[in-house]
Design a protein around this motif. Structure first.
Motif, PDB file in Angstrom:
ATOM      1  N   GLN A   1     -26.558  -3.913  34.183  1.00  0.00           N
ATOM      2  CA  GLN A   1     -26.915  -4.236  35.469  1.00  0.00           C
ATOM      3  C   GLN A   1     -25.706  -3.688  36.624  1.00  0.00           C
ATOM      4  O   GLN A   1     -24.718  -3.661  36.079  1.00  0.00           O
ATOM      5  CB  GLN A   1     -26.570  -6.000  35.808  1.00  0.00           C
ATOM      6  CG  GLN A   1     -27.827  -6.549  35.039  1.00  0.00           C
ATOM      7  CD  GLN A   1     -27.791  -8.082  34.930  1.00  0.00           C
ATOM      8  OE1 GLN A   1     -26.541  -8.770  35.412  1.00  0.00           O
ATOM      9  NE2 GLN A   1     -28.740  -8.824  34.353  1.00  0.00           N
ATOM     10  N   LYS A   2     -26.179  -3.326  37.706  1.00  0.00           N
ATOM     11  CA  LYS A   2     -24.987  -2.834  38.740  1.00  0.00           C
ATOM     12  C   LYS A   2     -24.408  -3.824  39.293  1.00  0.00           C
ATOM     13  O   LYS A   2     -24.967  -4.913  39.451  1.00  0.00           O
ATOM     14  CB  LYS A   2     -25.919  -1.897  39.622  1.00  0.00           C
ATOM     15  CG  LYS A   2     -26.471  -0.660  39.280  1.00  0.00           C
ATOM     16  CD  LYS A   2     -26.903   0.102  40.214  1.00  0.00           C
ATOM     17  CE  LYS A   2     -27.661   1.556  39.469  1.00  0.00           C
ATOM     18  NZ  LYS A   2     -28.524   2.002  40.750  1.00  0.00           N
ATOM     19  N   LEU A   3     -23.059  -3.774  39.611  1.00  0.00           N
ATOM     20  CA  LEU A   3     -22.227  -4.650  40.261  1.00  0.00           C
ATOM     21  C   LEU A   3     -22.763  -4.652  41.665  1.00  0.00           C
ATOM     22  O   LEU A   3     -22.232  -3.602  42.259  1.00  0.00           O
ATOM     23  CB  LEU A   3     -21.019  -4.650  39.984  1.00  0.00           C
ATOM     24  CG  LEU A   3     -20.508  -4.676  38.578  1.00  0.00           C
ATOM     25  CD1 LEU A   3     -19.205  -4.579  38.211  1.00  0.00           C
ATOM     26  CD2 LEU A   3     -21.032  -5.929  37.873  1.00  0.00           C
ATOM     27  N   HIS A   4     -23.027  -5.686  42.275  1.00  0.00           N
ATOM     28  CA  HIS A   4     -23.341  -5.648  43.831  1.00  0.00           C
ATOM     29  C   HIS A   4     -22.337  -6.543  44.682  1.00  0.00           C
ATOM     30  O   HIS A   4     -22.417  -6.445  45.839  1.00  0.00           O
ATOM     31  CB  HIS A   4     -24.637  -6.392  44.009  1.00  0.00           C
ATOM     32  CG  HIS A   4     -25.735  -5.552  43.340  1.00  0.00           C
ATOM     33  ND1 HIS A   4     -26.062  -4.368  43.784  1.00  0.00           N
ATOM     34  CD2 HIS A   4     -26.592  -5.880  42.346  1.00  0.00           C
ATOM     35  CE1 HIS A   4     -27.096  -3.733  43.016  1.00  0.00           C
ATOM     36  NE2 HIS A   4     -27.350  -4.757  42.093  1.00  0.00           N
ATOM     37  N   SER A   5     -21.218  -7.217  44.077  1.00  0.00           N
ATOM     38  CA  SER A   5     -20.395  -7.803  44.944  1.00  0.00           C
ATOM     39  C   SER A   5     -19.073  -7.751  44.467  1.00  0.00           C
ATOM     40  O   SER A   5     -18.734  -7.541  43.399  1.00  0.00           O
ATOM     41  CB  SER A   5     -20.890  -9.616  44.830  1.00  0.00           C
ATOM     42  OG  SER A   5     -20.546  -9.811  43.497  1.00  0.00           O
ATOM     43  N   VAL A   6     -18.072  -7.911  45.528  1.00  0.00           N
ATOM     44  CA  VAL A   6     -16.762  -8.051  45.117  1.00  0.00           C
ATOM     45  C   VAL A   6     -16.409  -8.942  43.982  1.00  0.00           C
ATOM     46  O   VAL A   6     -15.662  -8.878  43.131  1.00  0.00           O
ATOM     47  CB  VAL A   6     -15.902  -8.181  46.458  1.00  0.00           C
ATOM     48  CG1 VAL A   6     -14.513  -8.384  46.266  1.00  0.00           C
ATOM     49  CG2 VAL A   6     -16.199  -7.081  47.488  1.00  0.00           C
ATOM     50  N   GLN A   7     -17.097 -10.192  44.264  1.00  0.00           N
ATOM     51  CA  GLN A   7     -16.909 -11.199  43.053  1.00  0.00           C
ATOM     52  C   GLN A   7     -17.027 -10.815  41.789  1.00  0.00           C
ATOM     53  O   GLN A   7     -16.226 -11.045  40.838  1.00  0.00           O
ATOM     54  CB  GLN A   7     -17.756 -12.482  43.385  1.00  0.00           C
ATOM     55  CG  GLN A   7     -16.933 -13.577  44.141  1.00  0.00           C
ATOM     56  CD  GLN A   7     -17.770 -14.734  44.465  1.00  0.00           C
ATOM     57  OE1 GLN A   7     -18.902 -14.629  44.501  1.00  0.00           O
ATOM     58  NE2 GLN A   7     -17.264 -15.968  44.439  1.00  0.00           N
ATOM     59  N   LYS A   8     -18.369 -10.025  41.477  1.00  0.00           N
ATOM     60  CA  LYS A   8     -18.711  -9.608  40.362  1.00  0.00           C
ATOM     61  C   LYS A   8     -17.495  -8.519  39.669  1.00  0.00           C
ATOM     62  O   LYS A   8     -17.171  -8.592  38.555  1.00  0.00           O
ATOM     63  CB  LYS A   8     -19.839  -8.964  40.311  1.00  0.00           C
ATOM     64  CG  LYS A   8     -20.965 -10.080  40.496  1.00  0.00           C
ATOM     65  CD  LYS A   8     -22.377  -9.673  40.116  1.00  0.00           C
ATOM     66  CE  LYS A   8     -23.555 -10.323  40.403  1.00  0.00           C
ATOM     67  NZ  LYS A   8     -24.830 -10.042  40.331  1.00  0.00           N
ATOM     68  N   ILE A   9     -17.160  -7.782  40.694  1.00  0.00           N
ATOM     69  CA  ILE A   9     -16.347  -6.642  40.380  1.00  0.00           C
ATOM     70  C   ILE A   9     -14.897  -7.337  39.891  1.00  0.00           C
ATOM     71  O   ILE A   9     -14.242  -6.757  38.747  1.00  0.00           O
ATOM     72  CB  ILE A   9     -16.048  -5.546  41.391  1.00  0.00           C
ATOM     73  CG1 ILE A   9     -17.426  -4.703  41.734  1.00  0.00           C
ATOM     74  CG2 ILE A   9     -14.796  -4.692  41.126  1.00  0.00           C
ATOM     75  CD1 ILE A   9     -17.496  -3.827  43.012  1.00  0.00           C
ATOM     76  N   ALA A  10     -14.444  -8.153  40.671  1.00  0.00           N
ATOM     77  CA  ALA A  10     -13.218  -8.748  40.564  1.00  0.00           C
ATOM     78  C   ALA A  10     -13.159  -9.621  39.164  1.00  0.00           C
ATOM     79  O   ALA A  10     -12.339  -9.666  38.175  1.00  0.00           O
ATOM     80  CB  ALA A  10     -12.903  -9.918  41.407  1.00  0.00           C
ATOM     81  N   CYS A  11     -14.252 -10.418  38.760  1.00  0.00           N
ATOM     82  CA  CYS A  11     -14.584 -10.785  37.325  1.00  0.00           C
ATOM     83  C   CYS A  11     -14.560 -10.104  36.377  1.00  0.00           C
ATOM     84  O   CYS A  11     -13.765 -10.209  35.289  1.00  0.00           O
ATOM     85  CB  CYS A  11     -16.023 -11.562  37.619  1.00  0.00           C
ATOM     86  SG  CYS A  11     -16.228 -12.717  35.731  1.00  0.00           S
ATOM     87  N   LEU A  12     -15.287  -8.807  36.297  1.00  0.00           N
ATOM     88  CA  LEU A  12     -15.244  -7.875  35.505  1.00  0.00           C
ATOM     89  C   LEU A  12     -13.764  -7.110  35.147  1.00  0.00           C
ATOM     90  O   LEU A  12     -13.254  -6.998  34.021  1.00  0.00           O
ATOM     91  CB  LEU A  12     -16.145  -6.661  35.690  1.00  0.00           C
ATOM     92  CG  LEU A  12     -16.520  -5.636  34.802  1.00  0.00           C
ATOM     93  CD1 LEU A  12     -16.796  -6.214  33.439  1.00  0.00           C
ATOM     94  CD2 LEU A  12     -17.227  -4.420  35.497  1.00  0.00           C
ATOM     95  N   ALA A  13     -12.955  -6.859  36.145  1.00  0.00           N
ATOM     96  CA  ALA A  13     -11.707  -6.539  36.072  1.00  0.00           C
ATOM     97  C   ALA A  13     -10.977  -7.527  35.333  1.00  0.00           C
ATOM     98  O   ALA A  13      -9.952  -7.075  34.708  1.00  0.00           O
ATOM     99  CB  ALA A  13     -10.875  -6.255  37.469  1.00  0.00           C
ATOM    100  N   GLU A  14     -10.924  -8.816  35.608  1.00  0.00           N
ATOM    101  CA  GLU A  14     -10.153  -9.799  35.246  1.00  0.00           C
ATOM    102  C   GLU A  14     -10.451  -9.755  33.712  1.00  0.00           C
ATOM    103  O   GLU A  14      -9.588  -9.767  32.753  1.00  0.00           O
ATOM    104  CB  GLU A  14     -10.120 -11.293  35.810  1.00  0.00           C
ATOM    105  CG  GLU A  14      -9.778 -12.453  35.097  1.00  0.00           C
ATOM    106  CD  GLU A  14      -9.830 -13.530  35.818  1.00  0.00           C
ATOM    107  OE1 GLU A  14      -9.164 -14.410  35.403  1.00  0.00           O
ATOM    108  OE2 GLU A  14     -10.501 -13.862  36.709  1.00  0.00           O
TER     109      GLU A  14
END
Length: 144
Positions: free
Chosen positions: A65-78
């Motif tokens: 799935q493509k990341l669409h939000s800043v929250q999802k990107i931050a979660c993936l980074a953490e």
């Protein structure tokens, strides 16, 4: 998503495999589907044991799935940061496990649930569980 060899008893009890209408994920039975859904629902959630201890399930594969939000990107980074620390801990404590045919170090592939077209080295069904005290990872486990 399981192989027939892993869940022969489930198939005997359920008679037919179950297929998820949304994702086309194949399950050998109702019980296995419940486990799959239960694990997925706990991914990324901190589960507090007491004031300092917590556990969480990490799985940074976003299933294409493509990341669409800043929250999802931050979660993936953490998640990736925690997995990097967990990998360092495992590399300190466990002897390297190398697949004899491919030469691939299997521990990072299991930890990051890397997929493959070859069943022998397909680790998509794995989840990483960590036990933390504050911000320090104390223990790492990989489950499937």
């Amino acid at each position: 998503m399981f192989s027939l060899a892993d869940h022969g008893i489930c198939i005997e009890q359920e008679k037919l495999p179950l297929e998820d209408q949304i994702s086309q994920t194949w399950f050998c039975g109702k019980y296995c589907k419940e486990i799959f859904i239960g694990l997925r629902s706990h991914v990324g959630t901190d589960n507090i044991l007491d004031s300092d201890l917590s556990w969480s399930i990490l799985r940074c594969n976003n299933d294409g799935q493509k990341l669409h939000s800043v929250q999802k990107i931050a979660c993936l980074a953490e998640c990736n940061m925690k997995l990097a620390v967990a990998l360092t801990l495992l590399e300190e404590c466990i002897i390297r496990m190398v697949d004899p045919r491919t030469g691939v170090d299997m521990i990072p592939h299991v930890l990051y649930n890397k997929g493959s077209n070859f069943a022998r080295v397909d680790y998509q069904g794995f989840y990483t569980v960590i036990l933390e005290k504050g911000d320090k990872i104390l223990c790492v486990a990989s489950i499937r």
